[in-house]
Design an enzyme around this catalytic site. Structure first.
Site, PDB file in Angstrom:
ATOM      1  N   LYS A 288       6.142  36.881  48.767  1.00  0.00           N
ATOM      2  CA  LYS A 288       7.043  38.206  48.811  1.00  0.00           C
ATOM      3  C   LYS A 288       8.707  37.477  48.404  1.00  0.00           C
ATOM      4  CE  LYS A 288       8.253  35.888  53.866  1.00  0.00           C
ATOM      5  NZ  LYS A 288       7.564  36.072  55.237  1.00  0.00           N
TER       6      LYS A 288
ATOM      7  N   TYR B 237      41.464  29.390  45.619  1.00  0.00           N
ATOM      8  CA  TYR B 237      42.058  30.081  47.060  1.00  0.00           C
ATOM      9  C   TYR B 237      42.225  29.503  48.400  1.00  0.00           C
ATOM     10  CZ  TYR B 237      39.568  33.647  44.079  1.00  0.00           C
ATOM     11  OH  TYR B 237      39.803  35.499  42.879  1.00  0.00           O
TER      12      TYR B 237
HETATM   13  C1  LIG Z   1       6.837  34.676  55.374  1.00  0.00           C
HETATM   14  C2  LIG Z   1       5.532  35.244  55.825  1.00  0.00           C
HETATM   15  C3  LIG Z   1       4.666  33.628  55.909  1.00  0.00           C
HETATM   16  C4  LIG Z   1       4.956  32.489  55.356  1.00  0.00           C
HETATM   17  O1  LIG Z   1       5.746  31.786  56.102  1.00  0.00           O
HETATM   18  P1  LIG Z   1       6.764  30.756  55.712  1.00  0.00           P
HETATM   19  O2  LIG Z   1       7.364  30.039  56.768  1.00  0.00           O
HETATM   20  O3  LIG Z   1       7.502  30.673  54.719  1.00  0.00           O
HETATM   21  O4  LIG Z   1       5.478  29.556  55.467  1.00  0.00           O
HETATM   22  C5  LIG Z   1       3.554  34.232  56.678  1.00  0.00           C
HETATM   23  N1  LIG Z   1       3.370  35.198  57.199  1.00  0.00           N
HETATM   24  C6  LIG Z   1       3.757  36.379  57.358  1.00  0.00           C
HETATM   25  C7  LIG Z   1       3.540  37.627  57.717  1.00  0.00           C
HETATM   26  C8  LIG Z   1       5.286  36.137  56.677  1.00  0.00           C
HETATM   27  O5  LIG Z   1       6.041  37.171  56.800  1.00  0.00           O
END
Ligand SMILES: *Cc1c(COP(=O)(O)O)cnc(C)c1O
Length: 370
Positions: free
Chosen positions: A38, A264
């Site tokens: 994702k 800055y």
């Molecule tokens: C993002 C996510 C994961 C992965 O989690 P990590 O901590 O990056 O391994 C797994 N399951 C769901 C539903 C997620 O949204």
């Protein structure tokens, strides 16, 4: 597009493949892997890594939205794609079916909408049911799950392919995790009692996968660990290789004398003669402004402090005594000589988590396969 500015992120498919194989060896043959890609593979580039994921044994790929799934389908990815986010509005289930994406169903209404979409397309729609065992984000409640499952059992247009949940505190609250697993087991028993066939149960993120084998069920869902970052501060039971490196070059160099201020608001003032280098990378690229006067980068194998405020397009660093030159390589994330800077280092300076550092790397930074 040609790259002129010398700021880029290297993405190693080899390291990604190695991490996936290491996780597979750790979980054993009977457990499947859904590679979580994702948010454009946590900023690494999902199209690039989806192919490596499938070639190295991931049976599923997880994405967040229809858009992310469609992007992978259009890039020719054929693997089962599970949309981890809620589909909304519910008419969008039709888009999931059109692109052969496996939707998550997180309510009775969603299940009904999916049934309608499947009926219209004359398809049997596979989906995963999300149960909220304690995350408090999306999912049917444990009590409600039983009724929803009974309803699903009687629908011929939809097929329950998986049931899953998400752990809220896998690395920080063992008691709560145990309670979540107990709820999940309750739902699992109910699914068995209703005689559903071939339903994949999954709940483990990277932390649970690596630190609690009782969470593996039929499939695990690693994200962060696939990118080579340990999900907790402690060292993981498998070797993880960083997939991403972040590099730039010195584009400007000057000697300053005591009292000279940099950037800055003049938050940095030289105490004596210093050599200050300018790097073409700033908060528009994903350098958190919070690392102003806090973070480090590597030049000639040495840790050099970021001096003054991070600006939109540049940061300044102190390279005193290194005989640095314009054009010298700089590592923001990665190894140089004996020194390494990790996303955990950045997360510490910015008071956040590695996930946010990865996702903060902006589109402006080209991802280059290495
Ligand atoms: C993002 C996510 C994961 C992965 O989690 P990590 O901590 O990056 O391994 C797994 N399951 C769901 C539903 C997620 O949204």
């Amino acid at each position: 597009m040609a790259i002129y500015r010398p700021t880029w992120a290297g993405v190693s498919q080899k390291a990604f493949a190695s991490n996936l194989r290491a996780l597979r060896a750790f979980i054993g043959r009977s457990v499947q892997i859904l590679a979580v890609l994702k948010a454009d593979a946590y900023g690494h580039g999902a199209v690039l890594l989806a192919k490596a994921a499938v070639q190295n044994g991931a049976t599923h790929i997880g994405i967040s939205s229809l858009e992310e799934g469609i992007a992978l389908r259009e890039a020719g990815v054929k693997a089962p794609l599970l949309i981890l986010g809620g589909v909304y509005p519910l008419q969008n289930f039709d888009v999931a079916l059109k692109f052969n994406l496996i939707p998550t169903v997180a309510s009775q209404e969603a299940a009904e909408a999916l049934r309608k979409a499947a009926f219209r397309r004359n398809k049997k729609a596979a989906f995963h049911l999300k149960v909220d065992t304690g995350m408090g984000r999306i999912g049917v409640s444990v009590e409600h799950a039983k009724r929803v499952l009974e309803w699903i059992k009687n629908q011929k247009e939809i097929r329950l392919a998986g049931v899953y949940s998400h752990l809220a505190a896998a690395g920080s609250d063992a008691e709560f995790t145990k309670a979540q697993l107990a709820h999940f087991n309750d739902v699992k028993q109910h699914v068995s009692a209703l005689r559903f066939q071939g339903v994949l149960f999954h709940i483990a993120n990277s932390t649970a996968l690596l630190h609690d084998k009782s969470t593996h069920y039929h499939m695990v869902r690693p994200g962060l660990s696939l990118y080579g970052a340990a999900p907790t501060g402690s060292s993981p039971p498998v070797t993880l290789l960083p997939v991403l490196s972040w590099q730039t070059k010195i584009i400007f160099l000057k000697k300053v004398s005591a009292g000279t201020s940099i950037s800055y608001d003049r938050t940095y003032r030289a105490k004596n003669d210093r050599e200050i280098a300018t790097l073409p990378v700033g908060y528009a690229d994903g350098v958190p402004r919070r690392v102003s006067n806090k973070g480090f980068v590597l030049v000639k194998g040495a840790r050099c402090p970021i001096v003054g405020r991070v600006t939109m397009d540049h940061i300044m660093i102190d390279v005193t005594g290194l005989s640095a030159k314009v054009g010298d390589d700089v590592m923001l994330v990665g190894r140089q000589g004996k020194e390494t800077i990790s996303v955990w280092d950045w997360a510490g300076w910015a008071e956040t988590i590695p996930y946010e550092i990865f996702c903060g790397l902006s589109k402006r930074v080209p991802r280059v396969p290495v």
